[in-house]
Scaffold this motif. Structure first.
Motif, PDB file in Angstrom:
ATOM      1  N   ARG A  43      40.592  40.226  61.219  1.00 36.61           N
ATOM      2  CA  ARG A  43      42.045  40.211  61.467  1.00 36.61           C
ATOM      3  C   ARG A  43      42.708  41.567  61.194  1.00 36.61           C
ATOM      4  NH1 ARG A  43      40.314  35.491  59.443  1.00 36.61           N
ATOM      5  NH2 ARG A  43      40.299  36.339  57.329  1.00 36.61           N
ATOM      6  N   GLN A  45      44.633  45.046  61.267  1.00 33.88           N
ATOM      7  CA  GLN A  45      45.846  45.432  61.979  1.00 33.88           C
ATOM      8  C   GLN A  45      45.932  46.932  62.274  1.00 33.88           C
ATOM      9  OE1 GLN A  45      48.197  43.039  63.040  1.00 33.88           O
ATOM     10  NE2 GLN A  45      46.459  41.765  62.436  1.00 33.88           N
ATOM     11  N   SER A  46      44.983  47.708  61.775  1.00 33.41           N
ATOM     12  CA  SER A  46      45.059  49.161  61.946  1.00 33.41           C
ATOM     13  C   SER A  46      45.106  49.571  63.412  1.00 33.41           C
ATOM     14  CB  SER A  46      43.860  49.843  61.274  1.00 33.41           C
ATOM     15  OG  SER A  46      43.866  49.649  59.885  1.00 33.41           O
ATOM     16  N   TYR A  47      44.241  48.996  64.218  1.00 31.85           N
ATOM     17  CA  TYR A  47      44.126  49.401  65.613  1.00 31.85           C
ATOM     18  C   TYR A  47      45.394  49.080  66.398  1.00 31.85           C
ATOM     19  CZ  TYR A  47      41.676  50.193  70.076  1.00 31.85           C
ATOM     20  OH  TYR A  47      41.279  50.664  71.308  1.00 31.85           O
ATOM     21  N   ASP A  48      45.935  47.896  66.193  1.00 31.63           N
ATOM     22  CA  ASP A  48      47.164  47.529  66.896  1.00 31.63           C
ATOM     23  C   ASP A  48      48.347  48.372  66.433  1.00 31.63           C
ATOM     24  OD1 ASP A  48      45.834  45.609  68.391  1.00 31.63           O
ATOM     25  OD2 ASP A  48      46.223  44.017  66.944  1.00 31.63           O
ATOM     26  N   ASN A  49      48.403  48.660  65.147  1.00 31.77           N
ATOM     27  CA  ASN A  49      49.462  49.532  64.650  1.00 31.77           C
ATOM     28  C   ASN A  49      49.340  50.932  65.238  1.00 31.77           C
ATOM     29  OD1 ASN A  49      50.860  47.696  63.048  1.00 31.77           O
ATOM     30  ND2 ASN A  49      49.624  48.103  61.233  1.00 31.77           N
ATOM     31  N   GLU A  77      57.334  48.562  59.753  1.00 39.76           N
ATOM     32  CA  GLU A  77      56.049  47.875  59.699  1.00 39.76           C
ATOM     33  C   GLU A  77      55.663  47.506  58.269  1.00 39.76           C
ATOM     34  OE1 GLU A  77      54.317  46.727  62.314  1.00 39.76           O
ATOM     35  OE2 GLU A  77      56.072  47.428  63.419  1.00 39.76           O
ATOM     36  N   MET A  81      55.245  43.576  56.102  1.00 36.68           N
ATOM     37  CA  MET A  81      54.095  43.171  55.301  1.00 36.68           C
ATOM     38  C   MET A  81      54.488  42.435  54.032  1.00 36.68           C
ATOM     39  SD  MET A  81      51.986  46.751  55.818  1.00 36.68           S
ATOM     40  CE  MET A  81      50.849  46.439  54.471  1.00 36.68           C
ATOM     41  N   GLU A 306      47.047  49.670  55.880  1.00 44.15           N
ATOM     42  CA  GLU A 306      46.127  48.534  55.902  1.00 44.15           C
ATOM     43  C   GLU A 306      45.539  48.244  54.528  1.00 44.15           C
ATOM     44  OE1 GLU A 306      43.884  45.604  58.362  1.00 44.15           O
ATOM     45  OE2 GLU A 306      45.885  46.483  58.200  1.00 44.15           O
ATOM     46  N   ARG A 309      47.845  45.821  53.047  1.00 45.68           N
ATOM     47  CA  ARG A 309      47.779  44.524  53.719  1.00 45.68           C
ATOM     48  C   ARG A 309      46.490  43.791  53.373  1.00 45.68           C
ATOM     49  NH1 ARG A 309      46.076  41.333  57.530  1.00 45.68           N
ATOM     50  NH2 ARG A 309      44.305  42.714  57.989  1.00 45.68           N
ATOM     51  N   ARG A 439      38.019  50.727  67.724  1.00 52.60           N
ATOM     52  CA  ARG A 439      38.631  49.719  66.849  1.00 52.60           C
ATOM     53  C   ARG A 439      37.766  49.430  65.617  1.00 52.60           C
ATOM     54  NH1 ARG A 439      42.066  44.992  67.066  1.00 52.60           N
ATOM     55  NH2 ARG A 439      42.510  45.277  69.291  1.00 52.60           N
ATOM     56  N   GLU A 443      38.800  50.067  61.644  1.00 53.81           N
ATOM     57  CA  GLU A 443      38.997  48.975  60.699  1.00 53.81           C
ATOM     58  C   GLU A 443      38.004  49.069  59.528  1.00 53.81           C
ATOM     59  OE1 GLU A 443      41.618  47.397  60.980  1.00 53.81           O
ATOM     60  OE2 GLU A 443      42.133  47.134  63.084  1.00 53.81           O
TER      61      GLU A 443
END
Length: 461
Positions: A43, A45-49, A77, A81, A306, A309, A439, A443
């Protein structure tokens, strides 16, 4: 008052329990680290951010509208969190603008011209229109210094020293060749040159010039400085061999404007046992303006976010306060790093460690540690816990630029280390875009950082 019998009994129980604790703690830590990696790989989130930062905002040179947008993005962002605190630290930053696309052209004795891909080095003055002169090629500062004055005066000095390909650690090659970019213009001006042309600092051969900061010696005239692509540098060198009287025409409209107000973005999780002890983890939010600043250093920013998070999502409440910082102005001033250290000192904060990610989002290798020998050995004791994840290379070495100003205020500076072989292919060039980031590699890097932060938070240094 405890009786002698009870004291002996209690002591015996503690001694008996000690081996159990020693045996179960590593297993507990191993399971906790596994949770961090599972969360990142399932899950993350680094890549989407990073996609949002790069594709919706893009290049974020200090002082630019995009840098301001990035500050607001980072704050927003981290607020999403649900951290314990998110805030901004004001800092004044340089405001250099590139202007219109630069032009470079070489012309031979017969008037035939060859166009070159060039870009201004960050901080350079403009040419004030088209600037045309002959060229003298050198491969080192010593070679420049040894030339007779009449061989340099009124010409462009062409610094054509490649990065040394024999170094496995590419950062070493970059550092060795970097003097020509950083101070080449001023060294050329001292000899009467009217400008500097610099071979891009990369091991790859392509047509993309790489920018980067340069600094002027205020005691000499400021002359314009431009980077050539590696293919362009090779071509220019060959043309010069065929025609030593070749002339080069450079046209750049870059300029430095007054400083601009900007911010570091800070988010933190309060420590459950030692909230006054702080572990900082960060990357720099600014980037050069030629591309999207993906590997340099969008990846470091999203990995630092991340870390918080992952700890929160995995239910691993840190015992010490963990603070993510998106530093502003690493590329051409380090004002954000200096301001952070200044405010930390003024507040009398106790910093246990500071970690930085600024080597790209490639496959994790481990960490570089700047600390005394005892602290380095302490951190190295955790290598077995990260070995299953390929992040167990813990070595003494340079940790990072933005956390450098904290050195006197913290126990250890730690640099996240990843595979460096592709980094300088993209570094400061138009090719540093989101599509160049993998990705899974990204991550894994965030999880590696979170794992070491977790261990430092639990055990201290």
């Amino acid at each position: 008052m405890i009786s002698s019998f009870r004291r002996l009994t209690l002591a015996g129980l503690l001694l008996a329990a000690a081996p159990v604790a020693a045996q179960t703690a590593p297993a507990t830590d191993s399971l906790a680290i596994r949770r961090l990696y599972d969360e990142a790989l399932l899950r993350g989130q680094s890549y989407d951010n990073l996609r949002e930062l790069c594709t919706k905002i893009g290049g974020r040179l200090s002082g630019s509208p995009q840098a301001e947008q990035a500050v607001q993005w980072g704050k927003r962002e981290m607020e999403k969190m649900g951290l314990d605190r998110v805030y901004l630290q004001e800092v004044m930053v340089p405001h250099w603008v590139r202007g219109a696309k630069e032009k470079g052209r070489a012309t031979g004795a017969k008037g035939k011209g060859v166009d070159f891909n060039v870009c201004a080095l960050g901080g350079s003055v403009g040419t004030g229109g088209k600037l045309k002169a002959q060229i003298v090629e050198v491969h080192s500062m010593a070679e420049l210094a040894a030339l007779p004055a009449d061989k340099v005066k009124g010409k462009f000095v062409f610094f054509n020293r490649p990065m040394n390909p024999v170094h496995v650690e590419t950062g070493r090659a970059y550092g060795e060749a970097g003097d020509q970019r950083r101070s080449g213009a001023s060294e050329a001006a001292k000899r009467g040159a009217i400008g500097a042309l610099v071979r891009s600092l990369t091991l790859t051969h392509d047509d993309y010039p790489h920018t980067g900061t340069m600094r002027y010696d205020e005691a000499v005239a400021k002359v314009p400085a431009a980077a050539l692509s590696t293919n362009g540098a090779d071509q220019l060198s060959q043309l010069l061999k065929a025609d030593p009287n070749l002339q080069f025409e450079l046209d750049m409209s870059c300029q430095t404007l007054p400083d601009v107000k900007s911010y570091n973005v800070v988010g933190e999780l309060k420590g459950s046992k030692y909230p006054d002890e702080i572990i900082t983890v960060g990357g720099h939010l600014d980037s050069w303006d030629l591309a999207q600043g993906a590997h340099d250093d969008g990846t470091g920013c999203v990995q630092s976010m991340e870390v918080l998070r992952l700890l929160k999502a995995s239910g691993l409440k840190p015992e010490r306060t963990v603070r993510a910082v998106l530093f502003m102005n690493e590329e051409n001033g380090v004002r954000g790093g200096e301001k952070y250290a200044e405010l930390a000192k003024a507040a009398n904060e106790k910093h246990l460690a500071a970690m930085e990610s600024d080597g790209g989002g490639f496959t994790p290798r481990g960490f570089n540690i700047e600390a005394d020998a005892a602290t380095v050995r302490k951190v190295q004791q955790w290598q077995p816990l990260l070995r299953p994840y390929g992040s167990a290379e813990f070595n003494a070495g340079h940790a990072g630029t933005d956390i450098g100003p904290l050195k006197a205020q913290t126990k250890a500076l730690i640099g996240f280390d990843c595979d460096s072989q592709r980094y300088f292919d993209l570094h400061h060039a138009a090719t540093d875009t989101f599509d160049k980031v993998n990705r899974r590699e990204l991550e894994l890097g965030g999880a590696s950082m979170a794992a070491l932060v977790y261990l430092m938070s639990k055990y201290g240094l």
